[in-house]
Design a protein around this motif. Structure first.
Motif, PDB file in Angstrom:
ATOM      1  N   ASP A 308       0.838  -1.212   0.000  1.00 52.35           N
ATOM      2  CA  ASP A 308       0.000   0.000   0.000  1.00 52.35           C
ATOM      3  C   ASP A 308       0.871   1.261   0.000  1.00 52.35           C
ATOM      4  OD1 ASP A 308      -2.231  -1.545   0.011  1.00 52.35           O
ATOM      5  OD2 ASP A 308      -2.700  -1.289   2.145  1.00 52.35           O
ATOM      6  N   LEU A 312       1.363   4.250  -2.878  1.00 55.29           N
ATOM      7  CA  LEU A 312       1.284   5.680  -2.569  1.00 55.29           C
ATOM      8  C   LEU A 312       2.517   6.415  -3.104  1.00 55.29           C
ATOM      9  CD1 LEU A 312       0.054   8.123  -1.111  1.00 55.29           C
ATOM     10  CD2 LEU A 312       1.205   7.358   0.976  1.00 55.29           C
ATOM     11  N   GLY A 315       2.453   6.491  -6.837  1.00 52.10           N
ATOM     12  CA  GLY A 315       1.445   7.454  -7.294  1.00 52.10           C
ATOM     13  C   GLY A 315       1.942   8.888  -7.161  1.00 52.10           C
ATOM     14  N   GLU A 350      -5.266   6.048  -7.932  1.00 50.53           N
ATOM     15  CA  GLU A 350      -5.908   6.882  -6.922  1.00 50.53           C
ATOM     16  C   GLU A 350      -4.884   7.801  -6.245  1.00 50.53           C
ATOM     17  OE1 GLU A 350      -8.738   7.816  -6.218  1.00 50.53           O
ATOM     18  OE2 GLU A 350      -8.466   8.715  -4.228  1.00 50.53           O
ATOM     19  N   ALA A 351      -3.709   7.253  -5.935  1.00 49.52           N
ATOM     20  CA  ALA A 351      -2.665   8.093  -5.318  1.00 49.52           C
ATOM     21  C   ALA A 351      -2.221   9.180  -6.296  1.00 49.52           C
ATOM     22  CB  ALA A 351      -1.484   7.216  -4.905  1.00 49.52           C
ATOM     23  N   ARG A 354      -4.841  11.962  -6.318  1.00 49.62           N
ATOM     24  CA  ARG A 354      -4.840  12.819  -5.129  1.00 49.62           C
ATOM     25  C   ARG A 354      -3.674  13.803  -5.129  1.00 49.62           C
ATOM     26  NH1 ARG A 354      -4.018   9.701  -0.581  1.00 49.62           N
ATOM     27  NH2 ARG A 354      -4.215   7.685  -1.585  1.00 49.62           N
ATOM     28  N   HIS A 355      -2.608  13.499  -5.880  1.00 46.29           N
ATOM     29  CA  HIS A 355      -1.405  14.343  -5.811  1.00 46.29           C
ATOM     30  C   HIS A 355      -1.131  15.107  -7.101  1.00 46.29           C
ATOM     31  CE1 HIS A 355      -0.815  11.519  -2.446  1.00 46.29           C
ATOM     32  NE2 HIS A 355      -0.239  12.557  -1.877  1.00 46.29           N
TER      33      HIS A 355
END
Ligand SMILES: [Zn+2]
Length: 450
Positions: A308, A312, A315, A350-351, A354-355
């Motif tokens: 996980d 992150l 990402g 998804e990461a 978000r960034h």
């Protein structure tokens, strides 16, 4: 004045020849009429140049197809027997040398293991020389049949008066690799960054086809990227290698092999992932250990947590590419990138979302590479192909025939080659066409003949 006119005509002929070779390479088999429609050249020009290419043995006729009510159309393709190209992948844990014919069908391959703690340039040069000799022996080709070899290496490649490799994580400081290899080869060598050669493979034959702009990410033990702009092969697109793995994502973070701290590679490179996990895993190399970690994540909370976190960090790294380049397409490749992407792609996307900036993210697709983990060697082999199609390659020289093989048999002076070689399960003469090669999208596509 007359001389200038003659050189202008020569330039035009050379340009037409190059345009037709590029078009045919990506669209074969296709007819003269298809080539004329795809390139905008007149039927007469196409016929003249194709006649020349057939007489030189570069192009060959390959049957015919019916056309609507007219005479059958003769199909053309590159003559696979005209010459060979070789791609070399200098990876963290092995040197792979692969030979292809002019239709990019693989003819022979040799793998030599590298100890990840031992990347001395002498060792690597020995293995490359041995691999070049091995694929020539296995394929039965002569050095004079080889149009050139491309070599994909880690680090920064400086193309000055002499090609110099700055591979900081390998301890290579301005290594004149081409000069070191030249005594043991009888054909041109083209050296470039491995992430860049992998990017070119995906652009020509894989997930990058048709992309105007793209970033191809290479995640193995190390991490790099290739930034492609102006897309289409043969039409002036360019790609540069980016030391993406050594961009900082954590201030004062984990130490990196480059000497800095907090680099992306220190979190998402395979070696770094296994170090972050820190517990024993089955497998005697990084690939099998990372595969075991991915498998363990289904039942072991610590393994799931590490993956996980990896998604992150990856990402965040990809979001930086999205915000910097707005590339339209991001392709995740390399053996570890493919292994992680198959399991973690939703979390990585998804990461990234978000960034990164919403507009840039909305216009960017994130995809897995399509050519598998071996794309660096295939991409390296496109380096001599590119020169050949452009008409800038050193042409085959029959005088090399006698002494070239002898030089390869000897290896580099002072570096005797005594190595065992591993072969693919299906044997050295395995023939494999990279996915989509024959039907790769052409910048000026021929329609299917008939
Ligand atoms: Zn670093």
């Amino acid at each position: 004045m007359a001389e200038r006119r003659r050189s202008t005509v020569r330039d035009l002929r050379r340009d037409n020849r190059s345009v037709l070779l590029w078009s045919l390479f990506f669209s074969q088999p296709c007819s003269r009429q298809d080539l004329s429609e795809a390139t905008g050249l007149s039927s007469a020009s196409v016929s003249n140049v194709i006649r020349e290419l057939i007489s030189e043995g570069i192009v060959t006729e390959a049957g015919s197809v019916d056309s609507d009510g007219g005479r059958p159309r003769v199909l053309l393709r590159m003559n696979p027997a005209y010459g060979y190209v070789i791609g070399v992948d200098v990876g963290e844990t092995r040197v792979r040398v692969e030979m292809f014919d002019l239709t990019m069908t693989a003819c022979a391959r040799a793998d030599y293991p590298l100890d990840p703690r031992e990347h001395g340039v002498d060792v690597v040069a020995e293995r490359i020389s041995a691999g070049l000799g091995s694929v020539l022996a296995d394929s039965g080709a002569d050095p004079s049949d080889v149009l050139g070899a491309g070599v994909g290496v880690p680090g920064v490649v400086e193309h000055g008066a002499e090609v110099l490799v700055h591979g900081q994580t390998y301890g290579w400081d301005a290594i004149p690799l081409e000069r070191l290899l030249r005594p043991s080869t009888g054909f041109p060598l083209y050296i470039d960054n491995g992430a860049k050669t992998m990017g070119q493979a995906e652009l020509w034959f894989g997930a990058g086809r048709g992309a105007g702009h793209a970033v191809v990410c290479l995640v193995g033990s190390g991490v790099g990227a290739s930034v492609i702009t102006g897309g289409s092969p043969g039409l002036g697109g360019t790609s540069i290698s980016a030391e993406w793995g050594h961009t900082t994502i954590v201030a004062g973070g984990r130490p990196c092999r480059c000497g800095s701290r907090g680099c992306l590679e220190a979190y998402v490179g395979a070696e770094a992932i296994l170090e972050r996990y820190g517990l024993p895993l089955p497998g005697d190399d990084e690939e099998s250990s990372l595969a075991a970690l991915v498998d363990a994540a289904a039942t072991a909370p610590r393994a799931a947590e590490i993956l996980d976190e990896t998604a992150l960090y990856l990402g965040i790294g990809i979001a930086n590419l999205v915000n910097l380049f707005s590339p339209g397409r991001i392709i995740l490749g390399g053996w570890a990138g493919l292994m992680l992407g198959e399991r973690l792609m939703p979390a990585i996307r998804e990461a990234t979302r978000r960034h990164s900036l919403a507009h840039h993210f909305a216009e960017t697709s994130i995809e897995l590479g399509q050519l598998g983990p071996d794309a660096v060697a295939l991409g390296a082999a496109t380096l001599p192909i590119e020169r050949f199609l452009n008409g800038t390659a050193v042409m085959r020289n029959p005088s090399l025939r006698a002494d070239g093989r002898a030089m390869l048999a000897r290896g580099s002076p002072g570096t005797p080659v005594q190595l065992s070689r591993s072969r693919s399960a299906s044997g050295p003469a395995r023939r494999r066409r990279p996915a989509g090669t024959a039907r790769a999208r052409c910048p000026t596509p021929c329609r299917a003949a008939g």
